[in-house]
Design an enzyme around this catalytic site. Structure first.
Site, PDB file in Angstrom:
ATOM      1  N   GLU A  10      -2.607  10.490  -0.587  1.00 24.63           N
ATOM      2  CA  GLU A  10      -3.640   9.685  -0.379  1.00 24.63           C
ATOM      3  C   GLU A  10      -4.190   9.344   0.967  1.00 24.63           C
ATOM      4  O   GLU A  10      -5.474   9.213   1.266  1.00 24.63           O
ATOM      5  CB  GLU A  10      -3.403   8.494  -1.250  1.00 24.63           C
ATOM      6  CG  GLU A  10      -4.866   7.386  -1.595  1.00 24.63           C
ATOM      7  CD  GLU A  10      -5.160   6.306  -0.812  1.00 24.63           C
ATOM      8  OE1 GLU A  10      -6.162   5.519  -0.776  1.00 24.63           O
ATOM      9  OE2 GLU A  10      -4.334   5.951   0.288  1.00 24.63           O
ATOM     10  N   GLU A  11      -3.374   8.736   1.700  1.00 28.89           N
ATOM     11  CA  GLU A  11      -3.504   8.305   2.741  1.00 28.89           C
ATOM     12  C   GLU A  11      -4.142   9.273   3.996  1.00 28.89           C
ATOM     13  O   GLU A  11      -4.416   9.163   4.766  1.00 28.89           O
ATOM     14  CB  GLU A  11      -2.193   7.626   3.586  1.00 28.89           C
ATOM     15  CG  GLU A  11      -1.589   6.510   2.729  1.00 28.89           C
ATOM     16  CD  GLU A  11      -2.312   5.142   2.836  1.00 28.89           C
ATOM     17  OE1 GLU A  11      -3.609   5.254   3.158  1.00 28.89           O
ATOM     18  OE2 GLU A  11      -1.807   4.154   2.356  1.00 28.89           O
ATOM     19  N   ASP A  23       0.764  -1.058   0.105  1.00 30.15           N
ATOM     20  CA  ASP A  23       0.159  -0.004   0.043  1.00 30.15           C
ATOM     21  C   ASP A  23       0.871   1.163   0.162  1.00 30.15           C
ATOM     22  O   ASP A  23       1.295   1.658   1.177  1.00 30.15           O
ATOM     23  CB  ASP A  23      -0.931  -0.019   1.440  1.00 30.15           C
ATOM     24  CG  ASP A  23      -2.121   1.138   1.241  1.00 30.15           C
ATOM     25  OD1 ASP A  23      -2.009   1.748   0.367  1.00 30.15           O
ATOM     26  OD2 ASP A  23      -2.706   1.208   2.262  1.00 30.15           O
TER      27      ASP A  23
HETATM   28  N1  BES Z   1      -4.869   1.065  -0.296  1.00 35.02           N
HETATM   29  C1  BES Z   1      -6.081   1.536   0.704  1.00 35.02           C
HETATM   30  C2  BES Z   1      -7.343   1.060   0.317  1.00 35.02           C
HETATM   31  C3  BES Z   1      -7.761  -0.343   0.787  1.00 35.02           C
HETATM   32  C4  BES Z   1      -7.792  -0.526   2.074  1.00 35.02           C
HETATM   33  C5  BES Z   1      -7.968  -1.290   0.037  1.00 35.02           C
HETATM   34  C6  BES Z   1      -7.943  -1.802   2.551  1.00 35.02           C
HETATM   35  C7  BES Z   1      -8.684  -2.292   0.314  1.00 35.02           C
HETATM   36  C8  BES Z   1      -8.681  -2.922   1.904  1.00 35.02           C
HETATM   37  C9  BES Z   1      -5.921   2.877   0.698  1.00 35.02           C
HETATM   38  O1  BES Z   1      -4.417   3.590   0.512  1.00 35.02           O
HETATM   39  C10 BES Z   1      -6.328   3.442   1.994  1.00 35.02           C
HETATM   40  O2  BES Z   1      -5.665   3.281   2.984  1.00 35.02           O
HETATM   41  N2  BES Z   1      -7.576   4.335   2.012  1.00 35.02           N
HETATM   42  C11 BES Z   1      -8.158   4.580   3.244  1.00 35.02           C
HETATM   43  C12 BES Z   1      -8.969   5.636   3.014  1.00 35.02           C
HETATM   44  C13 BES Z   1      -7.928   6.893   2.633  1.00 35.02           C
HETATM   45  C14 BES Z   1      -8.874   8.204   1.920  1.00 35.02           C
HETATM   46  C15 BES Z   1      -7.506   7.650   3.769  1.00 35.02           C
HETATM   47  C16 BES Z   1      -8.714   3.392   4.049  1.00 35.02           C
HETATM   48  O3  BES Z   1      -9.016   2.653   3.310  1.00 35.02           O
HETATM   49  O4  BES Z   1      -8.751   3.611   5.026  1.00 35.02           O
HETATM   50 ZN    ZN Z   2      -3.702   2.933   2.497  1.00 28.54          ZN
END
Ligand code: BES
Ligand code: ZN
Length: 391
Positions: free
Chosen positions: A249-250, A215
């Site tokens: 993104e995070e 990630d």
């Molecule tokens: N890669 C993740 C998304 C993800 C998490 C996909 C778990 C599948 C399973 C992404 O980088 C992430 O962490 N997104 C955050 C939301 C973001 C807007 C802070 C999340 O999922 O909490």
């Molecule tokens: Zn993430």
């Protein structure tokens, strides 16, 4: 006298910190010293949205970190409340029923290999973290920029290509690499392939170790490999094609929102956007692509399925990821068709993301290569979309 000098030095240091309210950080990247100022004030309130239909809420950064730990997905709209407000038709575009540029795609596909992916991901995960506001995150983004530039500089003269830094209010840059289209009347149209380059340790966001191998080091290297073979194969698309590596993104899709907002304001016609976030973990399951079916463009997602059938060697499975799961959501909010592919169905995803254990040894590079095949197919096919027969 011997005691006075250190005292004066101490006082001056305090004054600089207190008056400046800015941390000046020196980062050494490839022997160059880069000075970066972390301008963000952690006590600022942020405007956070956790659902499309719910009103946004003001939160402290600590409250935002609690969302991250709970796995509540969110978009930080503090600086981009107006994303998606430029009037335009939001009706879905038509995509071809099936792929038709097999010969062109195989020319690039046969150059794909895991060798460079392994090397680059090893380097990329060796930064202590890639947090968007840390000196490490700044350094990792400059490293990535130079790597992309190095690939682009090897292109033949007839390949019209540029690599640009997209600067933000924070220290980590986003990166945009662009192949110009051969149709000079259509410079405003663009096909986008994206991944996010930042990482986070959810327990210690600003300074914890966060290798972020899966990630989203995996997505970053997946699209880097697709980019490499297109450059080396002499890609001359009909419409412009861009590769984006997003910062922050995070932290709530900050980098992609800033870029999508700029494109929206410039009235760019984004033909299609494909996000690659987490492409490397298989665990002990059967390999498949997870095709995200919620908060995405349906027609584009159907077309992506046909690309997987045509150009990759593994099947796909429908899955859902929720609101604001990754950067495709910023493009969707701006009114553009976007799709999202992930390493598996959500339930079987890497359980170690956002921790020190998101490491390279747990990843399957052949799996990642399947996503690179898709990215190449997506770039080639959609760069011809204006010439294709529509349904
Ligand atoms: N890669 C993740 C998304 C993800 C998490 C996909 C778990 C599948 C399973 C992404 O980088 C992430 O962490 N997104 C955050 C939301 C973001 C807007 C802070 C999340 O999922 O909490
Ligand atoms: Zn993430």
């Amino acid at each position: 006298m011997n005691r006075i000098i250190p005292l004066v030095f101490l006082i001056i240091t305090f004054a600089v910190v207190l008056l400046g309210k800015q941390r000046l950080i020196s980062v050494s990247v490839n022997h160059e010293i880069v000075n970066v100022a972390d301008k963000d004030d952690c006590n600022n309130l942020r405007l956070i949205q956790t659902d499309e239909d719910e009103p946004a809420e003001w939160m402290t950064e600590k409250e935002v970190w609690k969302l991250l730990r709970k796995g509540t997905k969110f978009m930080d709209i503090t600086d981009n409340e107006d994303l998606g407000t430029v009037v335009k038709s939001k009706s879905s575009r038509q995509f071809p029923i099936k792929p038709s540029y097999q010969k062109e795609v195989s020319h690039y596909k046969e150059k794909l290999s895991t060798k460079y992916m392994k090397e680059s991901l090893k380097n990329f995960t060796s930064f202590h973290n890639r947090y968007y506001r840390s000196a490490h995150g700044a350094a990792s983004s400059i490293w990535l920029y130079k790597e992309i530039k190095r690939i682009a500089d090897r292109a033949d003269d007839y390949v019209r290509i540029s690599v640009r830094k997209f600067k933000h209010k924070w220290v980590q840059i986003s990166i945009i690499a662009r192949f110009e289209g051969s149709d000079r009347n259509k410079e405003d149209q663009v096909v986008i392939i994206g991944a996010h380059q930042d990482s986070v340790n959810m327990w210690m966001p600003t300074n914890g170790r966060s290798p972020g191998a899966d990630d989203d080091g995996s997505g970053t290297t997946t699209i880097l490999e697709a980019f490499r073979v297109l450059v080396e194969g002499g890609f001359k698309p009909h419409l412009p094609v861009e590769f984006h590596w997003y910062s922050a993104e995070e932290a709530g899709l900050l980098g992609s929102q800033a870029i999508a907002k700029k494109y929206e304001r410039q009235h760019k016609d984004v033909i299609a956007m494909l996000q690659n976030d987490m492409t490397g973990y298989v665990g002990n399951r059967q390999e498949s692509f997870g095709i995200v079916t919620d908060h995405v463009d349906r027609n584009l997602t159907d077309f992506v399925k046909s690309l997987i059938d045509e150009y990759t060697d593994i099947p796909w499975a429908n899955t859902k990821c929720g609101y604001a799961c990754s950067d495709h959501a910023s493009w969707r909010k701006a009114g553009y068709p976007s799709a999202f592919v992930i390493e598996s169905k959500i339930d079987y995803n890497n359980p170690y993301i956002h921790t020190v254990k998101d490491t390279i040894d747990l990843l399957n590079f052949n799996h990642m290569l399947e996503f690179s095949k898709l990215a190449v197919g997506f770039a080639v096919e959609l760069s011809h979309i204006d010439e294709s027969e529509k349904i």
